[in-house]
Design an enzyme around this catalytic site. Sequence first.
Site, short mmCIF file in Angstrom:
data_model
loop_
_atom_site.label_atom_id
_atom_site.label_comp_id
_atom_site.label_asym_id
_atom_site.label_seq_id
_atom_site.Cartn_x
_atom_site.Cartn_y
_atom_site.Cartn_z
N SER A 144 0.83 -1.20 0.00
CA SER A 144 0.00 0.00 0.00
C SER A 144 0.87 1.25 0.00
O SER A 144 2.05 1.19 0.35
CB SER A 144 -0.88 0.00 1.26
N TYR A 157 -3.51 -0.11 9.99
CA TYR A 157 -3.35 -0.51 8.58
C TYR A 157 -1.94 -0.18 8.11
O TYR A 157 -1.26 -1.02 7.51
CB TYR A 157 -4.39 0.23 7.75
#
Length: 263
Positions: A144, A157
């Site tokens: 990510s 996250y």
Amino acid sequence: MVNFSLKGKLALVTGASHGIGYAIAKALYEAGATIVFNSSNEESLARGLAAYAAEGIPVRGYVCDITDETAVAALIARVEQEVGTVDILVNNAGIIKRIPMHEMRAEEFRRVVDVDLNGAFIMAKAVIPGMIRKGHGKIINICSMMSELGRETVSAYASAKGGLKMLTKSIASEYGLYNIQCNGIGPGYIATSQTAPLRQVQPDGSQHPFDRFIISKTPAGRWGTTEDLAGPAVFLASDASDFVNGHILYVDGGILAYIGRQP
Ligand code: NAP
Ligand code: GCO
């Protein structure tokens, strides 16, 4: 001619009932791979199977929670019995919880890390023995922007995806001698159900502020689509990337290179 073909290869894509996983599975199929995937529940699995069938893509799907090591071992044993040994693993399954860190309960933080990081470890650990036996393997971890950058409300996250970047480099280091390459794909901001809240039209009909922000931070001036990830996934799954190992390929439209468009 460089070999991008996946003919004769078996690819397992986690969480591929929709979204990025579905698009990557479709791309690997179109490059010649046989596809198996998993979902965390029967309902999503059924929706995924229907979606593949509607596009004429033959797949096998299984319900399996990637954080459950016993279930994952049983999944791999079943796939090996029913289809074959996994050549390509795409660790796509993931969750996000957008909560200010000081308001986040520890079990919420743990769950995100358990799925996004521990789940990828469990899946990779389960397929590596078969890859060693076969003398080759490809593991692609879906990282990510948050493997590199932080932002408000996504501490769990980002911590998980940062760890996933280092798990990628660790697997690359430990298993390169077995002709197993482990790389990551770092999608930018992609229009899927996971980011839908960040693009939701405001009650007054105006554009979501975060939507406007991401467009200003992306040189391409747009959100990514799941199809933008297809080519990078085929490349990293194919023999064409046999000397690429431990690399995170950011497919972000240039976000990481760009200071952002002046308002
Ligand atoms: P999504 O639409 O929310 O899909 C995530 C998938 O993960 C779902 O299909 C879900 O399966 C599966 N999953 C979640 N927990 C699971 C578990 N415990 N066991 C098995 N499967 C599980 O998300 P997406 O946008 O396609 O993102 C896919 C991956 O790309 C994620 O790792 C995400 O972090 C990453 N990513 C997304 C973006 C973006 O902008 N969208 C950008 C960078 C990275 P079921 O619901 O089918 O059970
Ligand atoms: C967020 C988004 C991002 C994307 C993606 C960016 O809340 O910032 O969900 O985290 O999902 O990971 O690469």
